[in-house]
Design an enzyme around this catalytic site. Structure first.
Site, PDB file in Angstrom:
ATOM      1  N   GLU C  31       0.823  -1.206   0.000  1.00 56.19           N
ATOM      2  CA  GLU C  31       0.000   0.000   0.000  1.00 56.19           C
ATOM      3  C   GLU C  31       0.861   1.263   0.000  1.00 56.19           C
ATOM      4  O   GLU C  31       1.853   1.327   0.731  1.00 56.19           O
ATOM      5  CB  GLU C  31      -0.919  -0.006   1.242  1.00 56.19           C
ATOM      6  N   GLU C  62      -4.956  -6.206   2.344  1.00 59.87           N
ATOM      7  CA  GLU C  62      -3.789  -6.973   2.795  1.00 59.87           C
ATOM      8  C   GLU C  62      -3.855  -8.423   2.360  1.00 59.87           C
ATOM      9  O   GLU C  62      -2.839  -9.027   1.985  1.00 59.87           O
ATOM     10  CB  GLU C  62      -3.630  -6.897   4.317  1.00 59.87           C
ATOM     11  N   PHE C  85       1.486  -1.839   8.524  1.00 57.38           N
ATOM     12  CA  PHE C  85       1.696  -2.049   9.957  1.00 57.38           C
ATOM     13  C   PHE C  85       1.518  -3.541  10.217  1.00 57.38           C
ATOM     14  O   PHE C  85       0.585  -4.151   9.667  1.00 57.38           O
ATOM     15  CB  PHE C  85       0.681  -1.266  10.793  1.00 57.38           C
ATOM     16  N   PHE C  88      -1.810  -5.195  10.720  1.00 56.99           N
ATOM     17  CA  PHE C  88      -2.732  -5.514   9.627  1.00 56.99           C
ATOM     18  C   PHE C  88      -2.500  -6.920   9.077  1.00 56.99           C
ATOM     19  O   PHE C  88      -3.197  -7.377   8.180  1.00 56.99           O
ATOM     20  CB  PHE C  88      -2.596  -4.515   8.464  1.00 56.99           C
ATOM     21  N   HIS C 131      -1.941  -0.215  16.196  1.00 55.67           N
ATOM     22  CA  HIS C 131      -0.816   0.126  15.319  1.00 55.67           C
ATOM     23  C   HIS C 131       0.516  -0.013  16.053  1.00 55.67           C
ATOM     24  O   HIS C 131       1.513   0.561  15.641  1.00 55.67           O
ATOM     25  CB  HIS C 131      -0.946   1.565  14.790  1.00 55.67           C
TER      26      HIS C 131
END
Lengths: 294, 371, 341
Positions: C31, C62, C85, C88, C131
């Protein structure tokens, strides 16, 4: 269609049916390990679609993959041995009915994941400029998986050489479409700008005629295409798990793809081919019986 | 004066690079004027002046600055403001030469500094001990301890200072040395005046010391008081103020190993063993049957009871008082002024001015039941 | 080199640039990878400019990132996925578990699936509950997946080259996000007062000691983001309490290969394992079990583990500091180790 091709189609259709029926029988006798999902009633897709494929093309298939595998590789011995859990199997007994791999054919029993893998394979083929088309078979039940849409989105964004084949057989295992699919099926791929062709026919020739242009468009670099086949599973989801109304199934037998196609050949020729298929299967079964325990 | 802070330009970095200042040092700037270009991993950011005034940078072009740090000041006048005070130096372990706490204490006790160590990282207690072991060998004296005794031609006339039981102990040792002539004792106790201790006369009070020395009535002195460290040290200081050489009294049954170095004024009791390469300072009283093994470092004005067993590489600082029957493990260090109770087993260091207590669980019970 | 280009993030970036330059099969998929943004942590900055055909920026998908990479890998490419991150990564779990790792295993033939998944994990940046996590423990149990954790003593290019070009099975690389802004120590023989030794090739375990690699009393084992905390704990333990320790920073989390580690632990007999994620069923659980087996009879105390103490990572930096394992908690655990017999 040439006579030769018609015979070839019937040989394949009839063999897949024979093979799948044999499996159900063997399953009853406890000869198969685990579970199996036969494609009885959906053979026209396997035969009609793979007929457009050539060397280097790639197929991703799902749990109901025997017909696709047989039509694509013609490796009945490797498949039967695999389903019987034998070392001679195409995946040496590790993969089984749902997990096959040979010559660009890949299958996996997890729903939806293969769609992303097929898009990735198409990406690789595009990078390598092989001209190959990657076909992924999924069913209407798999449309419940979100990854299908992530994958269609990417295929369209990146204009990848991939054909999505949705075999809409009316059921997600035991759940009828009306209980698991909202909205219009074809609107899904179209929402991503993927040209989508819908066909309600169990005639392998009709399937082939519909799909062949899609392959040409994909090979010409026009990006992904989707083919929706409205078909019907005449057999059970796996084995002994069919609770559908027998009358409903019986009504669908009119459109049995084997019965439909058989009429395209003279009776004697059709019988010869069927006999040859039976001999072929018997030979495979014998080979496996002979090597058992050796 | 207004401090210009570098804002958090980007969330995934912690600092930025100053590409260029857009204004000169001391230049008069307007509020909102572009001051600088800062580069982060992401992009280049302009920084506008938050205030009007005279500009003075705190960061050089090409340097990095942390977000939220002061990068410039804007002053009301064109006089350059004083640079910020350097932050107060925090107590820094490195300042101590990178010693561990224990190593620092042991090194200080032995007069070692970081320069004595051929090591780049942290100096540990083990390093100091190892250094002490090494230093013990190359520094061995070329003469033996016996040569170190002050023996002029003929007999040495020795004056014994104080005349109590300690002095008797001392005289008993000194009489065994045929090279010594015991002149007499000085003691303030009236009961002792005109008495003889093992044939040695008590000549009078301590006040006679200065006179006797001036008159040359003795060559060396030795202190007989053996009970209180402070008394013994006070008398020593008084002698040394006069420049009096002090004699060592070593019982002939004592065994001194090769390379033992003794200072002056020590009393070494019967059957004491002092191992090779051990160093003993001045004015110590080592009672009978003590073992001070090899490579010990003992200071001065130390008093022991009998049977103190010190193993190898033990360090004992000045003015330590030992009880009776004490065992000391190798490499133990004992700080100055420490007091060690009888029966102690010392496994680790004793800091200066500490008392080592011993919990005694001995109980005496009657063997016969009553009735 | 500009001061900023010394940082680990730039070393990774240069390694990826060289690897992409060498082998046309290498793809970047993830991304926000395109310049000028160049990825959320800038690891891929410049790649899309230099290799525009092979850097694929994706939608927020993802599972598809890993799924597409898997399919491409089956067909001969060597894709590198960036999951923005690590938190994810759960979205791609099935692709890793049932696809990328399964294909080479279940097809029981020479089917390679050489995908590399890179992802930043870890807290201490105040990014909050979703996160900041260290979720690698959920992936180390996946058979067929090699999980490695970058650390500052690891030669960077060899590490990525091995995963991307030299292996035929899936690799997951954990990059602790604090490390991006630190300078690599990939070649140093000394780090402050520590001596540094390295064991292994390509994926390196670093062993650090303030003393002599012989007389330590405790072994601290860690990986990735807890490294600096362990080193500071080792330093303070020695300076203040004369407790010498060796610190082992492991590069490979799974499959577990602890032979060299066990040998180092056998010298001390006292072992502490520090990890940033939550402790139960953690990385340290498996390591402790295997080390206990290897060191039976040589351990002087039960192996101690230090990990995140809270079920969720708070957004507040102050609260986060309280729950993440720190130098102090490591020191306390070592004191416990020393007091137990």
């Amino acid at each position: 269609m040439s006579q030769e091709q018609t015979e070839q189609f019937f040989r394949k259709l009839s063999f897949i049916r024979l093979f799948e029926s044999h499996l159900l029988e063997q399953f009853s006798w406890g000869k198969l390990s685990g579970t199996t999902h036969t494609c009885i009633g959906q053979e026209a897709n396997a035969v009609g679609i793979t007929a457009s494929m050539g060397r280097g093309d790639v197929v991703f298939s799902n749990h109901r993959c025997h017909g696709h595998y047989l039509a694509f590789t013609d490796d009945a011995f490797g498949l039967l041995a695999e389903i019987m859990g034998r070392e001679e199997g195409v995946c040496r007994g590790w993969g089984g009915s749902q997990h096959l791999c040979r010559d660009g054919f890949y299958s996996n029993g997890i729903q939806g994941g293969i769609v992303a893998n097929a898009v990735g394979a198409a990406l690789a083929e595009k990078h390598a400029e092989t001209g190959a088309v990657t076909t992924v078979f999924l069913g209407d039940g798999t449309l419940g998986e979100g990854l299908v849409y992530e994958s269609m989105n990417l295929a369209a964004l990146w204009s990848l050489p991939v054909l999505f084949v949705i075999e809409h057989n009316g059921y997600a295992q035991s759940t009828p479409t009306r209980l698991q699919l909202a909205g219009e099926l074809e609107a899904r791929p179209r929402a991503f700008g993927i040209p989508t062709l819908s066909l309600a026919s169990n005639d392998a020739d009709a399937v082939h005629a519909a799909v062949a242009p899609l392959f040409e468009q994909i090979r010409a670099g026009e990006g992904p295409r989707c083919f929706v086949s409205h078909t019907y599973r005449l057999g059970p989801h796996s084995k002994g798990d069919d609770h559908r109304d027998p009358a409903e199934i019986e009504a669908r037998r009119t459109f049995d793809p084997i019965r439909l196609y058989r009429t395209k050949l003279p009776e004697t020729r059709a019988t010869e081919i069927e006999q040859a298929n039976q001999n072929r299967l018997a030979e495979i079964v014998n080979r496996l019986a002979e090597s058992e325990g050796s | 004066m207004f401090e210009v802070i570098l804002p958090q330009l980007e969330v995934n970095s912690e600092r930025a690079l100053l590409v260029t200042w857009m204004v000169e040092k001391g230049e008069r700037i307007k509020k909102g004027q572009v001051l600088a270009h800062w580069e982060t991993a992401k992009s280049v950011h302009e920084l506008a002046a938050p205030h009007a005034g005279y500009f003075f940078p705190r960061v050089e072009e090409g340097d990095e600055a942390d977000f939220l740090s002061v990068i410039a000041v804007i002053s009301e006048t064109d006089a350059e403001p004083a640079p910020p005070k350097a932050p107060e130096a925090k107590p820094n372990r490195e300042a101590a030469g990178n010693f561990t706490k224990k190593a620092a204490a042991l090194a200080a006790q032995n007069g070692l500094s970081a320069a004595d160590f051929d090591k780049t990282g942290i100096i540990t207690e083990r390093d100091v001990q190892s250094r002490l072991r090494q230093s013990a060998l190359p520094d061995l004296p070329k003469t033996s301890s016996l040569d170190n005794l002050k023996l002029p031609d003929g007999l040495t006339r020795v004056l014994v200072i104080t005349g109590g039981i300690g002095a008797m102990h001392l005289i008993a040792i000194l009489r065994k040395d045929p090279r010594l002539d015991l002149v007499g004792c000085l003691d303030d106790d009236p009961a002792l005046q005109d008495h003889r201790l093992f044939g040695v006369p008590v000549l009078g009070p301590l006040s006679l010391l200065e006179t006797f020395w001036r008159e040359g009535r003795f060559d060396q002195a030795i202190i007989g008081a053996t009970a209180v460290v402070a008394t013994r040290q006070k008398l020593w200081d008084r002698c040394k103020a006069l420049g009096i050489p002090m004699a060592n009294a070593i019982d002939p049954s004592a065994v001194l190993g090769a390379g033992v170095v003794l200072g002056e004024g020590n009393i070494i009791g019967a059957q004491v063993h002092i191992g090779m390469a051990t160093r003993l300072g001045d004015n110590n009283f080592i009672a009978a049957k003590c073992n001070i093994d090899h490579h010990n470092q003992w200071g001065s004005h130390i008093l022991t009871g009998p049977g103190v067993m010190s193993s190898s590489f033990v360090s004992v600082a000045d003015r330590v008082r030992f009880g009776t029957g004490i065992f000391i493990e190798p490499l133990v260090t004992i700080g100055a002024g420490a007091v060690i109770s009888s029966g102690a087993l010392l496994l680790g260091p004793v800091p200066a001015d500490h008392l080592v207590k011993v919990r005694v669980s001995t109980e005496t019970v009657h063997l016969k039941k009553e009735g | 080199m500009k001061p900023q280009e010394r940082l680990l993030v730039h070393h990774i970036n240069r390694a990826l640039t060289r690897i992409m330059g060498e082998d046309e099969r290498v793809l970047m998929i993830g991304e926000d990878l395109l310049d000028p943004y160049g990825g959320a942590f800038k690891v891929t900055k410049g790649l899309s400019t230099q290799f525009p055909q092979r850097v694929h920026t994706t939608p927020i998908s993802e599972a598809a990132i890993v799924g597409v990479a898997t399919g491409a890998a089956l067909r001969g490419m060597r894709p590198v996925c960036e999951i923005m991150f690590g938190d994810f990564l759960g979205l791609a779990f099935d692709q890793i578990l049932n696809h990328a790792t399964k294909y080479p295993l279940m097809y029981a033939q020479e089917v390679g699936c050489p995908i590399t998944i890179r992802t930043p994990m870890g807290g201490r940046r105040g990014y909050g509950p979703t996160h900041s996590q260290s979720l690698e423990k959920f992936f180390v149990g996946i058979p067929g997946l090699e999980v490695t954790a970058l650390h500052r003593f690891q030669p960077v290019e060899a590490f990525y080259r091995r995963a991307i070009l030299q292996r035929d099975q899936p690799s997951l690389i954990i990059e602790n996000k604090i490390m991006y802004g630190q300078e690599p120590l990939d070649t140093v023989a000394r780090y402050g007062d520590f001596q540094v030794r390295r064991h292994g090739q390509d994926v390196v375990d670093a062993e650090l000691s303030l003393t002599d690699f012989a007389h330590e009393e405790v072994t601290l084992i860690t990986y990735g983001g807890m490294t600096d905390h362990c080193l500071e704990a080792a330093r303070r333990l020695l300076l203040d309490e004369e407790i010498a320790s060796n610190v082992l920073v492991l590069g490979r989390l799974s499959p577990v290969q602890l032979e060299a580690t066990a040998a180092a632990c056998a010298r001390t007999g006292r072992v502490l394992i520090a990890e940033e994620g939550t402790g139960a069923w953690g990385i340290g659980s498996e390591w402790a079990a295997q080390l206990t087996d290897a060191l039976w009879g040589k351990l002087k105390a039960p192996i101690q583990r230090v990990a995140c103490t809270a079920p969720v990572l708070p957004n507040s930096r102050a609260l986060e500091e309280q729950v993440l394992p720190s130098t102090d908690t490591i020191i306390q655990a070592v004191q416990t180790l020393m007091s137990r017999t």
